[in-house]
Write a protein that holds these residues in place. Structure first.
Motif, mmCIF file in Angstrom:
data_model
loop_
_atom_site.group_PDB
_atom_site.id
_atom_site.type_symbol
_atom_site.label_atom_id
_atom_site.label_comp_id
_atom_site.label_asym_id
_atom_site.label_seq_id
_atom_site.Cartn_x
_atom_site.Cartn_y
_atom_site.Cartn_z
ATOM 1 N N THR A 1 0.823 -1.210 0.000
ATOM 2 C CA THR A 1 0.000 0.000 0.000
ATOM 3 C C THR A 1 0.858 1.261 0.000
ATOM 4 O O THR A 1 0.645 2.188 -0.790
ATOM 5 N N VAL A 2 1.846 1.301 0.890
ATOM 6 C CA VAL A 2 2.659 2.510 1.045
ATOM 7 C C VAL A 2 3.586 2.699 -0.156
ATOM 8 O O VAL A 2 3.753 3.831 -0.644
ATOM 9 N N LEU A 3 4.190 1.615 -0.643
ATOM 10 C CA LEU A 3 5.067 1.752 -1.804
ATOM 11 C C LEU A 3 4.299 2.254 -3.027
ATOM 12 O O LEU A 3 4.808 3.079 -3.801
ATOM 13 N N ARG A 4 3.083 1.777 -3.208
ATOM 14 C CA ARG A 4 2.282 2.247 -4.350
ATOM 15 C C ARG A 4 1.963 3.733 -4.214
ATOM 16 O O ARG A 4 2.036 4.489 -5.182
ATOM 17 N N ARG A 5 1.643 4.160 -2.993
ATOM 18 C CA ARG A 5 1.373 5.584 -2.770
ATOM 19 C C ARG A 5 2.631 6.421 -2.949
ATOM 20 O O ARG A 5 2.560 7.618 -3.253
ATOM 21 N N ALA A 6 3.799 5.807 -2.767
ATOM 22 C CA ALA A 6 5.074 6.522 -2.943
ATOM 23 C C ALA A 6 5.488 6.593 -4.409
ATOM 24 O O ALA A 6 6.531 7.176 -4.722
ATOM 25 N N GLY A 7 4.706 5.985 -5.293
ATOM 26 C CA GLY A 7 4.981 6.088 -6.715
ATOM 27 C C GLY A 7 5.594 4.857 -7.356
ATOM 28 O O GLY A 7 6.063 4.923 -8.492
ATOM 29 N N TYR A 8 5.575 3.730 -6.636
ATOM 30 C CA TYR A 8 6.175 2.525 -7.183
ATOM 31 C C TYR A 8 5.121 1.536 -7.683
ATOM 32 O O TYR A 8 4.099 1.310 -7.013
ATOM 33 N N ARG A 9 5.374 0.995 -8.850
ATOM 34 C CA ARG A 9 4.681 -0.233 -9.237
ATOM 35 C C ARG A 9 5.288 -1.337 -8.381
ATOM 36 O O ARG A 9 6.519 -1.425 -8.245
ATOM 37 N N VAL A 10 4.459 -2.167 -7.777
ATOM 38 C CA VAL A 10 4.950 -3.200 -6.865
ATOM 39 C C VAL A 10 4.725 -4.579 -7.480
ATOM 40 O O VAL A 10 3.599 -4.926 -7.849
ATOM 41 N N VAL A 11 5.803 -5.342 -7.589
ATOM 42 C CA VAL A 11 5.719 -6.710 -8.064
ATOM 43 C C VAL A 11 6.311 -7.630 -7.006
ATOM 44 O O VAL A 11 7.223 -7.254 -6.266
ATOM 45 N N VAL A 12 5.743 -8.843 -6.921
ATOM 46 C CA VAL A 12 6.276 -9.874 -6.029
ATOM 47 C C VAL A 12 6.621 -11.055 -6.933
ATOM 48 O O VAL A 12 5.746 -11.838 -7.281
ATOM 49 N N PRO A 13 7.885 -11.170 -7.355
ATOM 50 C CA PRO A 13 8.252 -12.103 -8.421
ATOM 51 C C PRO A 13 7.963 -13.568 -8.101
ATOM 52 O O PRO A 13 8.118 -14.020 -6.951
#
Length: 412
Positions: free
Chosen positions: A195-207
């Motif tokens: 949640t926080v990383l996305r709000r910080a501007g990151y696309r988040v992937v869990v490989p």
């Protein structure tokens, strides 16, 4: 017999110790016992004796290496920059190569723990025991371990395979380490991180393709398994510009991958603890700051404070969530969790856990922020039910959800 494995402590590493003793007051086992053999200086001397053929890898050497928590507090104060953590892992690998120590434990940590279906099965059993309130009658170590866990709930899905776009303008992609027990036992931490990383501007992937990072195997001397798991992790995160860990112990091990896998040095340069990433976004003004929440005590996981040398970031995150920061221990003495140490040496771990819990109570706070799952479990098992133990990023995610933003400016 002298050391024989490629991971063995080297002469330059061991000879760097000048026997000044500055590490002694920072070593938790020395502080408990006052015994030179239970200090970093004493253990390094024992390693040198074995390397030079003066002593052998016997029961005494095995006990000296096994009694260490591996907290690496000595590294942070060493004027000679002795790489004690790497030397300790090498010495434990030598113990294993000599046929000493628990083969079953190394099998569990190196081969069984990385199997996700096994962890899921254990999670189901632990969930049922929690529902039955079995922590009240289970024997000591197992009962305390269950008491230290969050309230578990069975999940069919995993965070692995997640691919979510940034909220707003995208500045990059963050690849999250799922971990072995973090994924099923601390899914709420992963959720807050995403949640926080996305709000910080990151696309988040869990490989896909990732499994245990190998930290526990490496700490226990299961070198072959640790190297295999490191190679698998490097392959799973190939192409990721930023690798994020929200478990301090895992992050510290990832940053030491140069010792464990080809290309590990390049990989290690891309690894950051989630508190570092979030603190940077707060400083840059990409994330808002908040006010008006209750004070929170910050507990420094050893592998964040001493191994990664990250101390300001978790405090920035907690403060930005609106919580005045309460300090616990200026020396950052280990809480006694130390991976599986609390299960193997419950007496020592309990002394350290009780000490840390007493400090928390003395501060008069109801919430403790800790950025490592083992520390969180140890604290929870030694504190009363009216204390909450959470990850710093969880506190920040709550603030985001509640919308208590007071300003959106870069922090100086």
């Amino acid at each position: 017999m002298p050391f024989t494995t490629p991971l063995a402590p080297t002469g330059p590493e061991l000879d760097a110790c000048i026997h000044c003793g500055l590490c002694l007051p920072h070593c938790p086992t020395f502080r408990l016992t006052g015994d030179e053999a239970a200090s970093p200086r004493g253990r390094l001397a024992a390693m040198s004796a074995v390397k030079d053929g003066i002593a052998g890898i016997d029961a005494t050497f095995e006990e000296m290496m096994g009694f260490c928590l591996g907290c690496r507090a000595c590294e942070a104060v060493c004027p000679s920059l002795v790489p004690y953590g790497r030397a300790l892992e090498g010495a434990r690998a030598e113990v294993a190569a000599a046929g000493r120590g628990s083969r079953l434990r190394r099998l569990l940590l190196g081969r069984i723990l990385p199997l996700r279906w096994v962890v899921r099965l254990v999670t189901l059993g632990a969930t049922l025991l929690q529902r039955l309130a079995a922590t009240r009658w289970l024997p000591g170590r197992l009962g305390r371990g269950l008491a230290g866990l969050r309230s578990l709930r069975w999940r069919r899905s995993s965070t692995i395979g997640t691919d979510l776009a940034a909220v707003g303008e995208e500045i990059g992609t963050a690849a999250l380490l799922a971990g072995c027990v973090m994924d099923p036992w601390f899914a709420d931490v992963h959720g807050a991180t995403i949640t926080v990383l996305r709000r910080a501007g990151y696309r988040v992937v869990v490989p896909e393709g990732q499994t245990c990072c190998g930290a526990l195997a490496a700490h226990d001397g299961a070198a072959d398994a640790a190297a295999r798991l490191a190679r698998r992790t490097v392959a799973a995160f190939a192409g990721a510009d930023l690798v994020v860990a929200d478990a301090a112990g895992c992050g510290a091990h990832l940053k030491d991958y140069e010792h464990w896998a080809a290309g590990g040095d390049e990989f290690a340069g891309r690894v950051r603890d989630v508190t570092e990433v979030v603190a940077e976004a707060i400083h840059d003004g990409r994330l808002p700051t908040f006010e008006g929440a209750e004070p929170v005590a910050v507990q420094d996981p050893c592998h964040l404070r001493h191994a990664q040398r990250v101390t300001a970031a978790p405090r920035t995150v907690v403060s930005a969530a609106g919580h005045p920061v309460v300090e616990l221990d200026p020396d950052g003495i280990c809480c006694g969790a130390a991976g599986v140490y609390s299960m193997l040496r419950p007496g020592t771990a309990d002394q350290l856990g009780t000490r840390k819990a007493d400090i928390v109570r003395s501060r008069g706070v109801a919430t403790v922020a800790s950025a490592n799952p083992g520390c969180e479990m140890q604290l929870r098992s030694h504190l009363d039910a009216d204390h909450e133990v959470v990850h710093p990023v969880e506190l920040y995610a709550r603030a985001l959800t509640a919308g208590r933003a007071t300003r959106r400016t870069a922090l100086g």
